[in-house]
Design a protein around this motif. Structure first.
Motif, PDB file in Angstrom:
ATOM      1  N   ILE A   1       0.819  -1.206   0.000  1.00  0.00           N
ATOM      2  CA  ILE A   1       0.000   0.000   0.000  1.00  0.00           C
ATOM      3  C   ILE A   1       0.860   1.268   0.000  1.00  0.00           C
ATOM      4  CG2 ILE A   1      -1.986  -1.102   1.069  1.00  0.00           C
ATOM      5  CD1 ILE A   1      -1.103   0.194   3.734  1.00  0.00           C
ATOM      6  N   GLU A   2       2.177   1.135   0.042  1.00  0.00           N
ATOM      7  CA  GLU A   2       3.032   2.300  -0.091  1.00  0.00           C
ATOM      8  C   GLU A   2       4.403   1.894  -0.615  1.00  0.00           C
ATOM      9  OE1 GLU A   2       4.738   3.880   3.840  1.00  0.00           O
ATOM     10  OE2 GLU A   2       2.754   3.122   4.412  1.00  0.00           O
ATOM     11  N   CYS A   3       5.033   2.830  -1.319  1.00  0.00           N
ATOM     12  CA  CYS A   3       6.380   2.605  -1.839  1.00  0.00           C
ATOM     13  C   CYS A   3       7.021   3.956  -2.113  1.00  0.00           C
ATOM     14  CB  CYS A   3       6.349   1.765  -3.114  1.00  0.00           C
ATOM     15  SG  CYS A   3       5.793   2.658  -4.602  1.00  0.00           S
ATOM     16  N   LYS A   4       8.299   3.935  -2.413  1.00  0.00           N
ATOM     17  CA  LYS A   4       9.005   5.134  -2.843  1.00  0.00           C
ATOM     18  C   LYS A   4       9.263   5.024  -4.343  1.00  0.00           C
ATOM     19  CE  LYS A   4      11.194   6.281   1.552  1.00  0.00           C
ATOM     20  NZ  LYS A   4      10.363   7.488   1.739  1.00  0.00           N
ATOM     21  N   ALA A   5       9.225   6.160  -5.024  1.00  0.00           N
ATOM     22  CA  ALA A   5       9.432   6.191  -6.468  1.00  0.00           C
ATOM     23  C   ALA A   5      10.147   7.475  -6.847  1.00  0.00           C
ATOM     24  CB  ALA A   5       8.105   6.085  -7.208  1.00  0.00           C
ATOM     25  N   THR A   6      10.738   7.478  -8.033  1.00  0.00           N
ATOM     26  CA  THR A   6      11.447   8.649  -8.536  1.00  0.00           C
ATOM     27  C   THR A   6      10.641   9.300  -9.651  1.00  0.00           C
ATOM     28  OG1 THR A   6      13.595   7.666  -7.992  1.00  0.00           O
ATOM     29  CG2 THR A   6      13.588   9.460  -9.602  1.00  0.00           C
ATOM     30  N   VAL A   7      10.507  10.613  -9.598  1.00  0.00           N
ATOM     31  CA  VAL A   7       9.792  11.363 -10.631  1.00  0.00           C
ATOM     32  C   VAL A   7      10.620  11.362 -11.909  1.00  0.00           C
ATOM     33  CG1 VAL A   7       8.825  13.593 -11.285  1.00  0.00           C
ATOM     34  CG2 VAL A   7       8.671  12.819  -8.902  1.00  0.00           C
ATOM     35  N   THR A   8      10.012  10.936 -13.013  1.00  0.00           N
ATOM     36  CA  THR A   8      10.725  10.882 -14.292  1.00  0.00           C
ATOM     37  C   THR A   8      10.248  11.924 -15.290  1.00  0.00           C
ATOM     38  OG1 THR A   8       9.196   9.213 -15.162  1.00  0.00           O
ATOM     39  CG2 THR A   8      11.174   8.406 -14.036  1.00  0.00           C
ATOM     40  N   SER A   9       9.061  12.526 -15.051  1.00  0.00           N
ATOM     41  CA  SER A   9       8.519  13.509 -15.986  1.00  0.00           C
ATOM     42  C   SER A   9       7.511  14.388 -15.260  1.00  0.00           C
ATOM     43  CB  SER A   9       7.840  12.810 -17.165  1.00  0.00           C
ATOM     44  OG  SER A   9       7.164  13.727 -17.998  1.00  0.00           O
ATOM     45  N   ILE A  10       7.505  15.694 -15.614  1.00  0.00           N
ATOM     46  CA  ILE A  10       6.533  16.637 -15.059  1.00  0.00           C
ATOM     47  C   ILE A  10       6.007  17.509 -16.191  1.00  0.00           C
ATOM     48  CG2 ILE A  10       6.114  18.515 -13.428  1.00  0.00           C
ATOM     49  CD1 ILE A  10       8.541  17.555 -11.833  1.00  0.00           C
ATOM     50  N   LYS A  11       4.679  17.552 -16.336  1.00  0.00           N
ATOM     51  CA  LYS A  11       4.031  18.446 -17.297  1.00  0.00           C
ATOM     52  C   LYS A  11       2.837  19.072 -16.605  1.00  0.00           C
ATOM     53  CE  LYS A  11       5.349  15.905 -21.476  1.00  0.00           C
ATOM     54  NZ  LYS A  11       4.843  15.172 -22.689  1.00  0.00           N
ATOM     55  N   GLY A  12       3.003  20.292 -16.141  1.00  0.00           N
ATOM     56  CA  GLY A  12       1.939  20.926 -15.373  1.00  0.00           C
ATOM     57  C   GLY A  12       1.692  20.163 -14.091  1.00  0.00           C
ATOM     58  N   ASN A  13       0.452  19.719 -13.903  1.00  0.00           N
ATOM     59  CA  ASN A  13       0.141  18.948 -12.698  1.00  0.00           C
ATOM     60  C   ASN A  13       0.128  17.441 -12.961  1.00  0.00           C
ATOM     61  OD1 ASN A  13      -2.217  18.904 -14.243  1.00  0.00           O
ATOM     62  ND2 ASN A  13      -3.547  18.848 -12.438  1.00  0.00           N
ATOM     63  N   LYS A  14       0.765  17.022 -14.062  1.00  0.00           N
ATOM     64  CA  LYS A  14       0.840  15.613 -14.409  1.00  0.00           C
ATOM     65  C   LYS A  14       2.276  15.125 -14.306  1.00  0.00           C
ATOM     66  CE  LYS A  14      -3.147  15.916 -17.497  1.00  0.00           C
ATOM     67  NZ  LYS A  14      -3.646  15.728 -18.883  1.00  0.00           N
ATOM     68  N   ILE A  15       2.451  13.976 -13.658  1.00  0.00           N
ATOM     69  CA  ILE A  15       3.796  13.439 -13.480  1.00  0.00           C
ATOM     70  C   ILE A  15       3.831  11.954 -13.828  1.00  0.00           C
ATOM     71  CG2 ILE A  15       4.217  15.094 -11.614  1.00  0.00           C
ATOM     72  CD1 ILE A  15       4.183  12.729  -9.656  1.00  0.00           C
ATOM     73  N   LYS A  16       5.045  11.473 -14.075  1.00  0.00           N
ATOM     74  CA  LYS A  16       5.288  10.049 -14.263  1.00  0.00           C
ATOM     75  C   LYS A  16       6.370   9.614 -13.279  1.00  0.00           C
ATOM     76  CE  LYS A  16       4.254  10.213 -19.229  1.00  0.00           C
ATOM     77  NZ  LYS A  16       4.798   9.974 -20.601  1.00  0.00           N
ATOM     78  N   LEU A  17       6.344   8.324 -12.956  1.00  0.00           N
ATOM     79  CA  LEU A  17       7.268   7.761 -11.981  1.00  0.00           C
ATOM     80  C   LEU A  17       8.025   6.587 -12.580  1.00  0.00           C
ATOM     81  CD1 LEU A  17       4.756   7.611  -8.985  1.00  0.00           C
ATOM     82  CD2 LEU A  17       6.390   9.456  -9.482  1.00  0.00           C
ATOM     83  N   ASP A  18       9.169   6.259 -11.972  1.00  0.00           N
ATOM     84  CA  ASP A  18       9.931   5.109 -12.475  1.00  0.00           C
ATOM     85  C   ASP A  18       9.308   3.790 -12.058  1.00  0.00           C
ATOM     86  OD1 ASP A  18      10.610   5.364  -9.747  1.00  0.00           O
ATOM     87  OD2 ASP A  18      12.612   4.532 -10.067  1.00  0.00           O
ATOM     88  N   GLN A  19       8.545   3.792 -10.950  1.00  0.00           N
ATOM     89  CA  GLN A  19       7.864   2.586 -10.484  1.00  0.00           C
ATOM     90  C   GLN A  19       6.641   3.010  -9.682  1.00  0.00           C
ATOM     91  OE1 GLN A  19      10.633   0.420  -8.016  1.00  0.00           O
ATOM     92  NE2 GLN A  19      10.441   1.841  -6.319  1.00  0.00           N
ATOM     93  N   THR A  20       5.685   2.081  -9.546  1.00  0.00           N
ATOM     94  CA  THR A  20       4.447   2.470  -8.877  1.00  0.00           C
ATOM     95  C   THR A  20       3.684   1.265  -8.336  1.00  0.00           C
ATOM     96  OG1 THR A  20       2.409   3.745  -9.116  1.00  0.00           O
ATOM     97  CG2 THR A  20       3.060   2.385 -10.992  1.00  0.00           C
ATOM     98  N   ILE A  21       2.942   1.502  -7.259  1.00  0.00           N
ATOM     99  CA  ILE A  21       1.952   0.540  -6.762  1.00  0.00           C
ATOM    100  C   ILE A  21       0.548   1.021  -7.080  1.00  0.00           C
ATOM    101  CG2 ILE A  21       3.389  -0.372  -4.893  1.00  0.00           C
ATOM    102  CD1 ILE A  21       1.747   1.527  -3.018  1.00  0.00           C
ATOM    103  N   PHE A  22       0.431   2.188  -7.715  1.00  0.00           N
ATOM    104  CA  PHE A  22      -0.848   2.864  -7.936  1.00  0.00           C
ATOM    105  C   PHE A  22      -1.433   2.408  -9.267  1.00  0.00           C
ATOM    106  CE2 PHE A  22      -2.982   6.785  -6.234  1.00  0.00           C
ATOM    107  CZ  PHE A  22      -4.052   6.789  -7.105  1.00  0.00           C
ATOM    108  N   PHE A  23      -2.436   1.517  -9.208  1.00  0.00           N
ATOM    109  CA  PHE A  23      -3.052   0.945 -10.399  1.00  0.00           C
ATOM    110  C   PHE A  23      -3.877   1.999 -11.130  1.00  0.00           C
ATOM    111  CE2 PHE A  23      -6.393  -1.346 -12.679  1.00  0.00           C
ATOM    112  CZ  PHE A  23      -5.673  -2.349 -13.308  1.00  0.00           C
ATOM    113  N   ALA A  24      -3.750   2.027 -12.468  1.00  0.00           N
ATOM    114  CA  ALA A  24      -4.542   2.917 -13.312  1.00  0.00           C
ATOM    115  C   ALA A  24      -5.632   2.108 -13.997  1.00  0.00           C
ATOM    116  CB  ALA A  24      -3.654   3.596 -14.353  1.00  0.00           C
TER     117      ALA A  24
END
Length: 222
Positions: A14-37
């Motif tokens: 239910i939690e993890c650490k991740a690195t931000v790989t991209s930022i566009k306004g209020n939208k971001i991407k991460l190198d890894q995630t537990i957050f299902f889309a």
């Protein structure tokens, strides 16, 4: 850069650490995630990234597979995002919501197979896995009232037998997944429990959604 989907490796985190790989306004991407889309009918997780609420999670694809997940964050209009590329952030999801989605997704597959065993192969025209209930929509010319109690009884008996549920990547296409329970197999990239015993009992309810169409709603009872 492909987002590593930790929720496939461990759907109970239910939690993890991740690195931000991209930022566009209020939208971001991460190198890894537990957050299902949202995908395959399963609704997105709810939670935070760096302490900020996630409004939406969207999968981005190339021609053959899902490569990234983009998260829209709930920034106030007068504030700019305070993350920077390369920064490490905490990713946290709602535990209770994930647990319900996990159980209901496997429950939906199992109900589907018991319906097919009872009524024969039917054309599925829709499905959804939400926090409070799941549903399967299909073409069928008669109401299900007479057969649904037996289907529910057989499903619950099967669940209590505690069969193993296995999810794993496709050997040919690593970004695709498969779900297996006993002899049943289905392509699926959702989150699932490790066994049917975790699901508990289900309540099935029939809904009429139009001429020649039937819906089964699926709810967790325990």
């Amino acid at each position: 850069m492909t987002t590593q989907k930790i929720f496939w490796e461990n759907p109970y985190l239910i939690e993890c650490k991740a690195t931000v790989t991209s930022i566009k306004g209020n939208k971001i991407k991460l190198d890894q995630t537990i957050f299902f889309a949202f995908s395959g009918g399963q609704e997105s997780d709810q939670g935070t990234i760096g302490g900020i609420n996630v409004i939406s999670a969207v999968k981005q694809r190339d021609k053959e597979s899902i490569i990234d997940i983009e998260y829209e964050l709930e920034y106030e209009l007068e504030h700019e995002p305070h993350f920077i590329v390369g920064e490490q952030v905490d990713v946290k999801i709602n535990k209770e919501r994930r647990e319900k989605l996990r159980k209901l997704h496997s429950a939906t597959h199992i109900v589907y197979y018991f319906v097919m065993e009872t009524l024969g192969r039917l054309k599925i025209i829709g499905s959804n896995i939400a926090e409070e209930k799941a549903r399967i929509d299909f073409l069928y010319g008669k109401p299900l009232n007479d057969v649904l109690p037996d289907i529910q009884s057989n499903v619950n008996r099967f669940l209590q037998e505690n069969h193993a549920i296995i999810t794993k990547e496709d050997e040919q296409k690593p970004d695709l997944r498969g779900w297996t329970c006993e002899e049943w197999k289905m392509p699926c990239g959702g989150t699932h429990p490790k066994s049917t015993g975790e699901i508990g009992n289900l309540e099935l309810q029939r809904k009429n959604i139009g001429s020649g169409k039937e819906r089964i709603e699926i709810r967790l009872m325990s």
